[in-house]
Design an enzyme around this catalytic site. Structure first.
Site, mmCIF file in Angstrom:
data_model
loop_
_atom_site.group_PDB
_atom_site.id
_atom_site.type_symbol
_atom_site.label_atom_id
_atom_site.label_comp_id
_atom_site.label_asym_id
_atom_site.label_seq_id
_atom_site.Cartn_x
_atom_site.Cartn_y
_atom_site.Cartn_z
ATOM 1 N N GLU A 94 0.925 -1.086 -0.046
ATOM 2 C CA GLU A 94 0.061 -0.217 -0.129
ATOM 3 C C GLU A 94 0.800 1.307 -0.063
ATOM 4 O O GLU A 94 0.290 2.623 -0.163
ATOM 5 C CB GLU A 94 -0.925 -0.036 1.045
ATOM 6 C CG GLU A 94 -2.092 -1.354 1.255
ATOM 7 C CD GLU A 94 -1.249 -2.378 1.457
ATOM 8 O OE1 GLU A 94 -0.248 -2.505 2.253
ATOM 9 O OE2 GLU A 94 -1.684 -3.502 1.043
ATOM 10 N N PHE A 168 -4.018 -14.241 1.692
ATOM 11 C CA PHE A 168 -3.136 -13.443 0.512
ATOM 12 C C PHE A 168 -1.755 -13.959 0.728
ATOM 13 O O PHE A 168 -1.213 -14.129 -0.189
ATOM 14 C CB PHE A 168 -3.436 -12.029 0.250
ATOM 15 C CG PHE A 168 -4.961 -11.975 -0.403
ATOM 16 C CD1 PHE A 168 -4.975 -12.091 -1.860
ATOM 17 C CD2 PHE A 168 -5.957 -11.601 0.360
ATOM 18 C CE1 PHE A 168 -6.365 -11.923 -2.424
ATOM 19 C CE2 PHE A 168 -7.226 -11.420 -0.228
ATOM 20 C CZ PHE A 168 -7.302 -11.574 -1.689
ATOM 21 N N GLU A 173 1.819 -14.651 -1.790
ATOM 22 C CA GLU A 173 3.216 -13.560 -1.557
ATOM 23 C C GLU A 173 4.159 -14.911 -1.398
ATOM 24 O O GLU A 173 5.129 -14.846 -2.199
ATOM 25 C CB GLU A 173 2.910 -12.852 -0.336
ATOM 26 C CG GLU A 173 1.917 -11.681 -0.943
ATOM 27 C CD GLU A 173 1.497 -10.515 -0.114
ATOM 28 O OE1 GLU A 173 1.532 -9.444 -0.453
ATOM 29 O OE2 GLU A 173 1.410 -10.795 1.256
HETATM 30 P P1 NFD Z 1 -5.502 -10.444 5.905
HETATM 31 P P2 NFD Z 1 -3.864 -11.298 4.063
HETATM 32 N N1 NFD Z 1 -11.037 -14.450 0.617
HETATM 33 O O1 NFD Z 1 -5.132 -9.207 7.187
HETATM 34 N N2 NFD Z 1 -2.874 -7.731 0.318
HETATM 35 O O2 NFD Z 1 -2.225 -12.100 4.244
HETATM 36 C C1 NFD Z 1 -11.409 -13.281 0.573
HETATM 37 F F1 NFD Z 1 -12.301 -12.906 -0.482
HETATM 38 O O3 NFD Z 1 -5.817 -11.662 6.746
HETATM 39 C C2 NFD Z 1 -3.486 -6.231 0.366
HETATM 40 O O4 NFD Z 1 -4.912 -12.204 3.552
HETATM 41 O O5 NFD Z 1 -4.062 -10.638 5.290
HETATM 42 N N3 NFD Z 1 -10.671 -12.048 1.107
HETATM 43 C C3 NFD Z 1 -4.655 -5.923 0.356
HETATM 44 C C4 NFD Z 1 -9.803 -12.352 1.930
HETATM 45 C C5 NFD Z 1 -5.602 -6.889 0.064
HETATM 46 C C6 NFD Z 1 -9.275 -13.784 2.121
HETATM 47 C C7 NFD Z 1 -5.335 -8.176 -0.007
HETATM 48 C C8 NFD Z 1 -9.857 -14.659 1.346
HETATM 49 N N4 NFD Z 1 -9.616 -15.969 1.654
HETATM 50 C C9 NFD Z 1 -4.139 -8.670 0.148
HETATM 51 N N5 NFD Z 1 -8.338 -13.604 2.872
HETATM 52 C C10 NFD Z 1 -4.998 -4.595 0.277
HETATM 53 N N6 NFD Z 1 -4.402 -3.468 0.471
HETATM 54 O O6 NFD Z 1 -6.483 -4.393 0.520
HETATM 55 C C11 NFD Z 1 -8.104 -12.180 3.293
HETATM 56 N N7 NFD Z 1 -9.174 -11.325 2.545
HETATM 57 C C12 NFD Z 1 -9.198 -9.719 2.713
HETATM 58 C C13 NFD Z 1 -1.538 -8.068 0.478
HETATM 59 C C14 NFD Z 1 -9.274 -9.677 4.333
HETATM 60 O O7 NFD Z 1 -10.814 -9.336 4.580
HETATM 61 C C15 NFD Z 1 -0.693 -7.287 1.466
HETATM 62 O O8 NFD Z 1 0.455 -7.138 0.734
HETATM 63 C C16 NFD Z 1 -8.729 -8.422 4.486
HETATM 64 O O9 NFD Z 1 -9.347 -7.072 3.922
HETATM 65 C C17 NFD Z 1 -0.519 -8.192 2.576
HETATM 66 O O10 NFD Z 1 0.850 -8.527 2.646
HETATM 67 C C18 NFD Z 1 -7.647 -8.598 3.415
HETATM 68 O O11 NFD Z 1 -7.923 -9.498 2.644
HETATM 69 C C19 NFD Z 1 -1.154 -9.467 2.419
HETATM 70 O O12 NFD Z 1 -1.502 -9.430 1.070
HETATM 71 C C20 NFD Z 1 -6.333 -8.837 4.237
HETATM 72 O O13 NFD Z 1 -6.524 -10.014 5.040
HETATM 73 C C21 NFD Z 1 -2.596 -9.212 3.411
HETATM 74 O O14 NFD Z 1 -3.596 -10.024 3.041
#
Ligand code: NFD
Length: 245
Positions: A94, A168, A173
């Protein structure tokens, strides 16, 4: 959930702002970038969107990430963004152009004028939800592939699981970190920002992450509330307390 009104102006404004405050290798045409981005979904039924179109947007907005500067987060959105700003020389998705442009915005298209739906992004078939998921999957993949040197991942010990295999971070990643450029993954486990306090390094889902990193053939370290983090945790909790009141 509502969508973002005037998203075109916000996107173009953020793009100009970013270029005014960062040294760029190549100048970006903000209006053209908006067209590249919005043409993926504007004027289309959400179920007809080809998310592969977002690759062009990522390619055009791509910027290099400084060595040792990549920070991934999972379950620590507020904490990590606040932390990297305080420490400096650290970058989340971000903080760099592609992510900066669209972070926390909600968008989707529609066939009828004005081509963007400013009311809602929930459609009966859930196409918008899938498109958004694909978009962030692509963004995460790009960000991971751009990493080099030592990288950090900041996890929340108070979330269960702290490391989620459907996150994610786990899906897009970790598997895309380049072996020829990344030499170490530093796991940072933050304790005390949420109520419950589950695993420490070497236990529970953190242990699973450690084994997974070994399967991916990367070196790792793991630290529970290391020096800077613990100091910052106090600052962060203090800030949250006063923000609530
Ligand atoms: P999180 P993370 N299905 O805090 N990033 O590891 C759906 F539909 O758990 C940035 O998943 O951490 N949504 C952004 C999901 C968005 C799911 C996504 C899933 N299985 C990823 N899992 C951003 N800036 O908006 C999680 N989400 C949604 C990158 C969850 O509701 C960043 O570079 C929350 O809104 C970071 O290293 C968001 O995804 C990593 O992936 C984050 O969930 C964070 O994703």
């Amino acid at each position: 959930a509502g969508t973002t009104p005037r998203i075109d102006q916000i996107f173009i404004g953020r793009c100009s702002d970013y270029q005014a405050s960062h040294t760029m290798e190549h100048e970006v045409d903000c209006h053209e970038l908006w067209m590249t981005f919005s043409s993926v979904f504007a004027n289309l039924d959400p179920c007809k969107v080809q998310t592969a179109g977002y690759d062009k947007f990522i390619e055009k907005s791509s910027v290099p990430i400084p060595q040792d500067g990549s920070v991934f987060w999972s379950g620590t959105y507020d904490f990590t963004h606040s932390y990297v700003k305080t420490v400096g020389n650290l970058y989340t998705l971000e903080d760099v152009l592609p992510g900066y442009l669209v972070n926390s915005l909600t968008w989707c298209g529609q066939e009828k004028s004005p081509g963007i739906n400013y009311e809602t992004c929930s459609d009966p078939q859930g196409c918008n939800k899938n498109n958004t998921y694909d978009f962030w999957a692509k963004m995460s993949t790009w960000f991971a592939k751009s990493a080099s040197g030592s990288v950090q991942v900041i996890l929340n010990a108070g979330r269960d699981p702290a490391f989620a295999s459907d996150s994610f971070f786990a899906k897009f990643e970790l598997p895309n970190l380049p072996h020829d450029k990344v030499n170490k993954i530093e796991i940072i486990v933050v304790h005390g920002i949420d109520g419950k306090d589950n695993p420490k390094c070497g236990s529970g889902s953190i242990k699973e992450l450690q084994s997974l990193i070994e399967q991916y053939n990367f070196a790792w370290t793991c630290a529970d509330n290391p020096g800077l983090i613990i100091i910052f945790t106090f600052r962060f909790n203090f800030y949250l307390t006063y923000q609530k009141e």
